[in-house]
Design an enzyme around this catalytic site. Structure first.
Site, PDB file in Angstrom:
ATOM      1  N   CYS A 248       0.875  -1.179   0.000  1.00 32.33           N
ATOM      2  CA  CYS A 248       0.000   0.000   0.000  1.00 32.33           C
ATOM      3  C   CYS A 248       0.911   1.227   0.000  1.00 32.33           C
ATOM      4  O   CYS A 248       0.960   1.986   0.961  1.00 32.33           O
ATOM      5  CB  CYS A 248      -0.918  -0.004   1.216  1.00 32.33           C
ATOM      6  SG  CYS A 248      -1.942  -1.482   1.385  1.00 32.33           S
ATOM      7  N   ALA A 249       1.609   1.426  -1.102  1.00 33.29           N
ATOM      8  CA  ALA A 249       2.740   2.346  -1.121  1.00 33.29           C
ATOM      9  C   ALA A 249       2.345   3.808  -1.114  1.00 33.29           C
ATOM     10  O   ALA A 249       3.124   4.659  -0.677  1.00 33.29           O
ATOM     11  CB  ALA A 249       3.611   2.057  -2.350  1.00 33.29           C
ATOM     12  N   GLY A 253       6.608   6.940   0.359  1.00 26.37           N
ATOM     13  CA  GLY A 253       7.494   7.376   1.434  1.00 26.37           C
ATOM     14  C   GLY A 253       8.290   6.235   2.028  1.00 26.37           C
ATOM     15  O   GLY A 253       9.507   6.335   2.229  1.00 26.37           O
ATOM     16  N   LYS A 254       7.621   5.119   2.309  1.00 24.88           N
ATOM     17  CA  LYS A 254       8.330   3.975   2.883  1.00 24.88           C
ATOM     18  C   LYS A 254       9.106   3.210   1.817  1.00 24.88           C
ATOM     19  O   LYS A 254      10.137   2.601   2.115  1.00 24.88           O
ATOM     20  CB  LYS A 254       7.342   3.069   3.615  1.00 24.88           C
ATOM     21  CG  LYS A 254       6.718   3.730   4.845  1.00 24.88           C
ATOM     22  CD  LYS A 254       5.781   2.795   5.580  1.00 24.88           C
ATOM     23  CE  LYS A 254       5.150   3.508   6.781  1.00 24.88           C
ATOM     24  NZ  LYS A 254       4.269   4.633   6.368  1.00 24.88           N
ATOM     25  N   ASP A 272      -0.138   0.195  -5.401  1.00 28.71           N
ATOM     26  CA  ASP A 272      -1.200   1.022  -4.845  1.00 28.71           C
ATOM     27  C   ASP A 272      -2.403   0.977  -5.783  1.00 28.71           C
ATOM     28  O   ASP A 272      -2.265   0.605  -6.957  1.00 28.71           O
ATOM     29  CB  ASP A 272      -0.750   2.471  -4.649  1.00 28.71           C
ATOM     30  CG  ASP A 272      -1.580   3.195  -3.601  1.00 28.71           C
ATOM     31  OD1 ASP A 272      -1.325   2.998  -2.404  1.00 28.71           O
ATOM     32  OD2 ASP A 272      -2.502   3.927  -3.986  1.00 28.71           O
ATOM     33  N   ASP A 318       1.252  -1.293   4.776  1.00 29.18           N
ATOM     34  CA  ASP A 318       0.923  -0.071   5.527  1.00 29.18           C
ATOM     35  C   ASP A 318      -0.544   0.208   5.229  1.00 29.18           C
ATOM     36  O   ASP A 318      -0.864   0.963   4.315  1.00 29.18           O
ATOM     37  CB  ASP A 318       1.841   1.064   5.078  1.00 29.18           C
ATOM     38  CG  ASP A 318       1.597   2.338   5.860  1.00 29.18           C
ATOM     39  OD1 ASP A 318       0.920   2.278   6.903  1.00 29.18           O
ATOM     40  OD2 ASP A 318       2.068   3.405   5.419  1.00 29.18           O
ATOM     41  N   CYS A 371      -1.191   3.779  10.884  1.00 28.58           N
ATOM     42  CA  CYS A 371      -0.978   5.007  11.650  1.00 28.58           C
ATOM     43  C   CYS A 371      -2.218   5.256  12.513  1.00 28.58           C
ATOM     44  O   CYS A 371      -2.683   6.378  12.657  1.00 28.58           O
ATOM     45  CB  CYS A 371      -0.678   6.198  10.747  1.00 28.58           C
ATOM     46  SG  CYS A 371      -1.888   6.516   9.452  1.00 28.58           S
TER      47      CYS A 371
END
Length: 442
Positions: A248-249, A253-254, A272, A318, A371
């Site tokens: 789930c890019a 960022g990751k 994504d 993510d 998050c």
């Protein structure tokens, strides 16, 4: 702009937010200021700060307005914020609406009467002993049970921390520089930074600066990334020569951080469901000097994952989530998220985990991250997954952190207690992130 013109613009921005209540506020604000290019940088900051101040206090302001029978219009919300939060006396609040060109029209007689009622009812300021717990803590009703379960007696401390301003963190791009060199380059441009406490690549600014205009950013020496997000990449343990998926890019960022830990060797695939996000990722990858990454757009009926089952050493999920750990940065999310959204997200998270798990080779690892600070999106998802997939087992945080310490000896103790990574604003000074490292049995 005059102070009155700034206040009028803040009211207009709040009105724009109300037109699209489900759209992220930062996207609306970007459009708002793009259509008003005559507003300079200093005015833009002042307008944004006042509008976001209202958004941050919206639960409490709405409680007060309901108590006196006032409608929460943008202009009355601003007037109430001036009175209750900024501490202006009633005459000064009335004077902030002078009318005339570029200024907000004066409060009419009913508005002034309600404002006088509010002033009389709130001698103690914003907080009131009759406020419900959620309103007092600035936590919406749908999130309060999860936060209570998460933090227990520390709830008030964490809630207060989530009302503050988020720091600006950078990640030194090890493909182009070291953290010490990045510090020096930024300092030469007048941007002072300090190493982050936990991330071996992180830098924190004592005050917000226009970092994206700096040479260090333009040349890809640093990326903007919260320290907690950097730790997710650290625990993924992507090494040179591995095959890795960032499932789930988003805007990658990751992916950028993983490419750096891999030293540009091996292969990483950024997936994504959003083509625009992946397009943005392409620009970031080029700037960072990443050349071991490819992008894949996930679409309905896509057989990409099935064709690559069992082929990857590391798979990072993510997952889309409520974002409760990032409320300092996105205070509007408190208002545009509800219990129905959580229920929908939980289903989606489970489905994504199940699909991504198939990509992991025997002996490889699946890292599930959010998050969110809500247990139903975090531990509950991991527990349910392990019930479905007994061929996976939880790798305790201490073990995963110990492996990271072997690569980065400067690492201290991990943030979080027990077997799972859990960061929070009050305890760790970073956004709220959750991560579980799941090892597939050989």
């Amino acid at each position: 702009m005059t102070p009155a013109a700034r206040l009028a613009a803040a009211i207009d921005l709040l009105a724009a937010l109300e037109v699209e209540p489900r759209r992220p506020a930062d996207a609306i604000a970007n459009d708002f200021f793009r259509a008003r290019r005559y507003i300079g940088g200093g005015d833009r900051r002042a307008i944004s700060e006042r509008a976001w101040g209202v958004v941050r206090q919206r639960l409490r302001l709405d409680w007060w307005l309901a108590r006196i029978g006032a409608r929460p219009t943008p202009r009355f919300l601003v007037a109430a914020h001036l009175l209750l939060v900024e501490g202006l006396e009633l005459p000064a609040v009335l004077a902030a609406f002078p009318g005339g060109q570029y200024a907000a029209p004066p409060l009419n007689a009913p508005e002034e009467k309600l404002l006088r009622t509010l002033a009389a009812a709130s001698p103690g300021g914003l907080l009131h002993p009759e406020m419900p717990e959620g309103v007092r803590l600035d936590l919406p009703d749908w999130a309060l049970p999860g936060f209570t379960a998460r933090f227990g007696p520390r709830l008030a401390e964490e809630a207060a921390a989530m009302e503050g301003e988020a720091p600006l963190d950078l990640r030194a791009n090890l493909l182009k520089t070291t953290r010490a060199e990045a510090v020096a380059v930024l300092a030469a441009e007048g941007i002072e930074t300090a190493p982050t406490e936990f991330s071996p690549w992180g830098l924190r600014l004592p005050a917000r600066r226009p970092v994206t205009q700096s040479r260090a950013f333009q040349e890809g020496l640093v990326e903007v990334q919260d320290e907690g997000s950097q730790l997710i990449a650290l625990l993924t343990d992507a090494r040179p020569g591995m095959r890795v998926v960032d499932y789930c890019a988003g805007a990658a960022g990751k992916t950028l951080a993983l490419a750096a830990t891999m030293g540009n060797r091996g292969r990483i695939t950024a997936c994504d469901v959003s083509a625009p996000r992946l397009e943005g990722a392409a620009r970031r990858l080029r700037r960072a000097g990443v050349d071991n990454a490819e992008r894949h757009l996930l679409q309905q009926g896509d057989r990409w994952a099935k064709r690559r089952a069992g082929q990857f050493d590391r798979v990072l999920v993510d997952a889309p989530c409520s974002g409760t750990g990032t409320w300092r940065r996105n205070p509007d999310a408190r208002l545009r998220t509800g219990s129905a959204d959580i229920a929908e997200l939980r289903v989606k998270q489970g489905e994504i985990l199940s699909t991504a798990a198939e990509l992991v080779r025997p002996g490889g690892r699946l890292v599930y991250a959010t998050c969110s600070l809500l247990p139903e999106e975090d531990e509950a998802q991991v527990d349910a997954f392990l019930q479905r997939r007994p061929d996976f087992a939880l790798l305790p945080l201490e073990a995963a952190w110990g492996e990271a310490r072997a690569r980065y000896p400067e690492l201290g103790p991990p943030p979080g207690d027990g077997d799972l990574l859990l960061t929070s604003p009050a305890r760790h000074g970073m956004d709220g992130f959750f991560a579980a490292v799941l090892q597939r049995r050989s």
